[in-house]
Design an enzyme around this catalytic site. Structure first.
Site, mmCIF file in Angstrom:
data_model
loop_
_atom_site.group_PDB
_atom_site.id
_atom_site.type_symbol
_atom_site.label_atom_id
_atom_site.label_comp_id
_atom_site.label_asym_id
_atom_site.label_seq_id
_atom_site.Cartn_x
_atom_site.Cartn_y
_atom_site.Cartn_z
ATOM 1 N N HIS A 1 -16.146 4.250 -15.651
ATOM 2 C CA HIS A 1 -14.858 4.401 -16.177
ATOM 3 C C HIS A 1 -14.156 3.067 -15.358
ATOM 4 O O HIS A 1 -13.777 1.336 -15.988
ATOM 5 C CB HIS A 1 -14.028 4.791 -15.683
ATOM 6 C CG HIS A 1 -12.052 4.438 -16.773
ATOM 7 N ND1 HIS A 1 -12.209 4.735 -18.041
ATOM 8 C CD2 HIS A 1 -11.413 3.607 -16.486
ATOM 9 C CE1 HIS A 1 -10.651 4.590 -18.243
ATOM 10 N NE2 HIS A 1 -10.858 3.279 -17.566
ATOM 11 N N GLU A 2 -13.926 2.186 -14.011
ATOM 12 C CA GLU A 2 -13.049 1.625 -13.661
ATOM 13 C C GLU A 2 -14.644 0.425 -13.054
ATOM 14 O O GLU A 2 -14.198 -0.609 -13.081
ATOM 15 C CB GLU A 2 -13.320 2.774 -11.326
ATOM 16 C CG GLU A 2 -11.971 3.362 -12.100
ATOM 17 C CD GLU A 2 -10.937 2.760 -11.918
ATOM 18 O OE1 GLU A 2 -11.001 1.745 -12.448
ATOM 19 O OE2 GLU A 2 -10.512 3.879 -12.829
ATOM 20 N N GLY B 1 1.908 6.398 4.365
ATOM 21 C CA GLY B 1 1.019 6.912 5.040
ATOM 22 C C GLY B 1 -0.319 5.764 5.706
ATOM 23 O O GLY B 1 -0.803 6.536 6.266
ATOM 24 N N GLY C 1 0.968 -1.392 -0.097
ATOM 25 C CA GLY C 1 0.431 -0.126 -0.222
ATOM 26 C C GLY C 1 0.586 1.361 -0.220
ATOM 27 O O GLY C 1 2.073 0.935 0.428
HETATM 28 P P1 ADP Z 1 2.633 2.994 6.361
HETATM 29 O O1 ADP Z 1 4.610 2.350 7.140
HETATM 30 O O2 ADP Z 1 1.974 2.605 5.507
HETATM 31 O O3 ADP Z 1 4.300 4.685 5.710
HETATM 32 P P2 ADP Z 1 2.731 4.110 8.923
HETATM 33 O O4 ADP Z 1 2.004 2.604 9.488
HETATM 34 O O5 ADP Z 1 4.174 4.516 9.400
HETATM 35 O O6 ADP Z 1 2.996 4.357 7.435
HETATM 36 O O7 ADP Z 1 1.234 5.344 9.757
HETATM 37 C C1 ADP Z 1 2.494 6.744 9.613
HETATM 38 C C2 ADP Z 1 1.169 7.175 11.149
HETATM 39 O O8 ADP Z 1 0.161 8.157 10.589
HETATM 40 C C3 ADP Z 1 0.675 5.764 12.032
HETATM 41 O O9 ADP Z 1 1.730 6.140 12.843
HETATM 42 C C4 ADP Z 1 -0.281 6.767 12.462
HETATM 43 O O10 ADP Z 1 -0.261 7.911 13.028
HETATM 44 C C5 ADP Z 1 -1.109 7.185 11.111
HETATM 45 N N1 ADP Z 1 -1.556 6.209 10.325
HETATM 46 C C6 ADP Z 1 -1.923 5.871 8.881
HETATM 47 N N2 ADP Z 1 -2.552 4.623 8.623
HETATM 48 C C7 ADP Z 1 -3.008 4.751 10.163
HETATM 49 C C8 ADP Z 1 -5.086 4.426 9.967
HETATM 50 N N3 ADP Z 1 -5.213 2.949 8.932
HETATM 51 N N4 ADP Z 1 -5.392 4.106 11.216
HETATM 52 C C9 ADP Z 1 -4.631 5.343 12.117
HETATM 53 N N5 ADP Z 1 -3.357 5.679 12.369
HETATM 54 C C10 ADP Z 1 -2.958 5.743 10.569
HETATM 55 ZN ZN ZN Z 2 -8.653 2.587 -17.205
#
Ligand code: ADP
Ligand code: ZN
Length: 618
Positions: A420-421, A200, A197
């Protein structure tokens, strides 16, 4: 010369340079001002000089009065072959003497041992900062950068908006809680889980939550850290990581940015291979194959580019489970906002639903940021509680930085994207052999892609038949066909689809010998990306396409595309009602799961698959 020697020689040279620098800075008479010899003579004659030391290559003098010349008390001048010097000094009554060179041991000490000592202490200090067991003295002992946590307090409840991922990972938690029972019941033991994914969206958080839920230790390290360190260290680190994990089992080992380390091995070919990365990757594969799953160690890794990973990483027994941790949809965003506003004092006017609607395309990290920013604003304005105004202002601030990421679509554009999707998705379910749809989404995803349809391969495919390729083309053309059907004109959104469809059709004609016109003949010669594996392929041989042939190739490609387009348009036309209902839902929810899609389409899905498999058997 192997890498290690090259490294240590480089290191040695580096120290040498630093030391000569220090040497010249501190020990080369910095406190003596240089004066020309004629000026020196003048100073002597004017009686301003108190004493002079006659060194081997220079004269060092001390003035009677401080700062008489505006230069400070001490000066030096290069030695000149001047027979009248002694006489002149005598006449001026200057005290003078020759100087012994300092004993070599003193020289050696001040010019080498001392700076070396300083350097080593600085180095030791830096090492201490970096943590124990780190650096050159500790090749292969990588304890420092591995982040280990024993009492993880993150729970599934802290991760919002990714319920499907949680469901899939519940099994892993279960296994970690009591591995023995799990085995006795004959459960298949998971080994590696790949979280896929965009950044963030909570991949790290999710891995931690699994550790927290299961009550096991959590080790994490970033894939880029394996590679950017000194040569030869990466593989040793991997070994170390697994050693430590085994000691602390049961545990989760989390490798962030797996793509930094696990890029397809063929892909370094153009920019020059990356031995170090390959070594590290190989070591990881060896360790993953070797470790004893019964101990309760699960490797989790995160990537946002699964397509560039080396296929070896995805084989059974390695990262054979992929879990999607995607951008949250409307409901997901509301949940995430609830999680991150839990500890804030909120004004009653704060409407989480409204904020969720304002923020399509934002990730969990963005939303956490938003809540935090709003709280800061409220504090700055001396408010007692965080109000809606603060959220709106915070969003405006964030939006400036996010503009590229989540461009806001007009309602008309959203409708278009939804159809479209759905065109892709319905085609995928109904053409017969295409991979089933996992998710349809109109959540904007980076620049360019406005929505997407995610298909999950049911099996590993190395060979595709002609009809399967035709089905794929149909799916790719489904988006455009749907737009034509509903809006009676096409938009620019289908460009990438058309490119890919044309690529497949062209390969069918020129490489796979799938037309009656050309029969079993390969026509293409230049290297091009092979769409099946993503790897670059080697040239096939001399270019054998003449102008005439090229024209015929174009015709054949056109025929394939036209036929597919007609077929998919016909399928979509037949299901126009379902499509309208689904579009309405998609516009409300932003995403539709594959299961919901299939149940909306009803029996048609099963019928098409049955028909396809029967025709394959014949
Ligand atoms: P990734 O590892 O996918 O880059 P992170 O797990 O490091 O993302 O997410 C960074 C911060 O964003 C987390 O510490 C949290 O505070 C917030 N966050 C991201 N996704 C979520 C979610 N699904 N639910 C709650 N908080 C989230
Ligand atoms: Zn398409």
């Amino acid at each position: 010369m192997d890498n290690k020697t090259r490294f240590s020689i480089g290191y040695f040279l580096f120290i040498l340079v630093i030391m000569s620098l220090i040497h010249s800075l501190f020990f080369q008479g910095a406190r003596y001002k240089r004066v020309p010899y004629n000026e020196f003579r003048q100073l002597v004659k004017q009686g301003q000089v108190e004493r002079v030391d006659l060194l081997a290559d220079r004269l060092r003098g001390q003035l009677q009065a401080k700062d008489l010349t505006g230069r400070g008390k001490f000066f030096e001048t290069a030695k000149v072959d001047d027979p009248g010097l002694i006489k002149m000094l005598d006449e001026a009554g200057v005290t003078y003497s020759g100087a012994f060179a300092p004993p070599w041991i003193v020289q050696f000490f001040t010019s080498w041992i001392l700076p070396l000592g300083i350097l080593i202490s600085i180095y030791a200090l830096v090492l201490r900062k970096m943590g124990p067991g780190q650096g050159v003295m500790a090749f292969g002992r990588s304890k420092a950068k591995i982040f280990a946590q024993t009492d993880v307090d993150v729970r599934f409840d802290d991760v919002a908006g990714v319920d499907e991922a949680k469901e899939e990972l519940a099994e892993v938690v279960d296994f970690l809680r009591n591995p023995e029972r799990y085995q006795r019941l004959g459960g298949k033991i998971p080994r590696g889980v790949l979280l896929v994914g965009p950044p963030g969206c909570g991949k790290t958080l999710m891995a931690k939550a699994v550790a927290g839920e299961a009550g096991v230790n959590f080790f994490s390290i970033s894939g880029s850290e394996f590679v950017e360190m000194f040569v030869g260290l990466g593989a040793a680190r991997v070994r170390d990581l697994f050693e430590q994990a085994m000691e602390k089992a049961p545990c989760i080992v989390f490798i962030d940015e797996l793509d930094a380390l696990g890029k397809s091995r063929g892909m370094g070919g153009i920019t020059g291979g990356h031995d170090e990365r390959e070594q590290t990757l190989n070591q990881l594969l060896v360790e993953m194959d070797g470790f004893d799953t019964r101990r309760g160690v699960i490797i989790m890794a995160a990537t946002n580019r699964p397509e560039i990973l080396d296929a070896a990483l995805l084989r059974p027994g390695r990262f054979d489970r992929q879990v999607l941790v995607d951008r949250p949809d409307l409901i997901g965003r509301k949940h995430i906002l609830k999680v991150h506003t839990k500890n804030l004092v909120l004004n009653p006017d704060v409407n989480i639903d409204r904020i969720g609607e304002m923020t399509p395309g934002l990730t969990g990290a963005d939303l956490a940021n938003l809540a935090n920013e709003a709280a800061l604003l409220a504090a700055r304005n001396n408010k007692d509680a965080v109000g809606m105004a603060e959220f709106e202002e915070a969003f405006e601030r964030l939006a400036a930085g996010l503009e590229k990421k989540s461009r806001v679509m007009t309602p008309e554009e959203r409708r278009r994207v939804a159809y479209h999707e759905l065109g892709h998705a319905i085609a995928a379910e109904l053409v017969g052999t295409a991979d089933p749809v996992q998710k349809v989404s109109i959540i904007p995803r980076g620049i360019g892609a406005l929505g997407y349809t995610l298909q999950r391969p049911t099996e590993d495919r190395y060979l595709l038949s002609k009809s399967e390729l035709e089905d794929r083309i149909c799916v790719l053309l489904g988006g455009r066909a749907s737009e034509v059907l509903v809006f009676e004109e096409v938009s620019t959104g289908a460009q990438n689809d058309l490119q890919r469809a044309t690529d497949i059709a062209t390969s069918m004609v020129t490489e796979y010998g799938m037309t009656d016109r050309f029969g079993p003949r390969a026509l293409r010669s230049e290297p091009r990306p092979l769409f099946l594996s993503g790897n670059m392929r080697a040239p096939l041989g001399p270019d054998s396409i003449s102008g005439d042939t090229q024209r015929e190739v174009d015709q054949e490609v056109g025929k394939i595309l036209d036929a597919a387009n007609k077929r998919v348009a016909e399928i979509l036309g037949r299901h126009r009602k379902d499509m309208d209902a689904l579009a309405k839902r998609l516009l409300e929810q932003e995403t539709i799961s594959g299961d919901d899609l299939r149940s909306a389409l009803g029996d048609a899905v099963r019928d098409s698959r049955v028909a396809a498999s029967r025709s394959r058997e014949i």
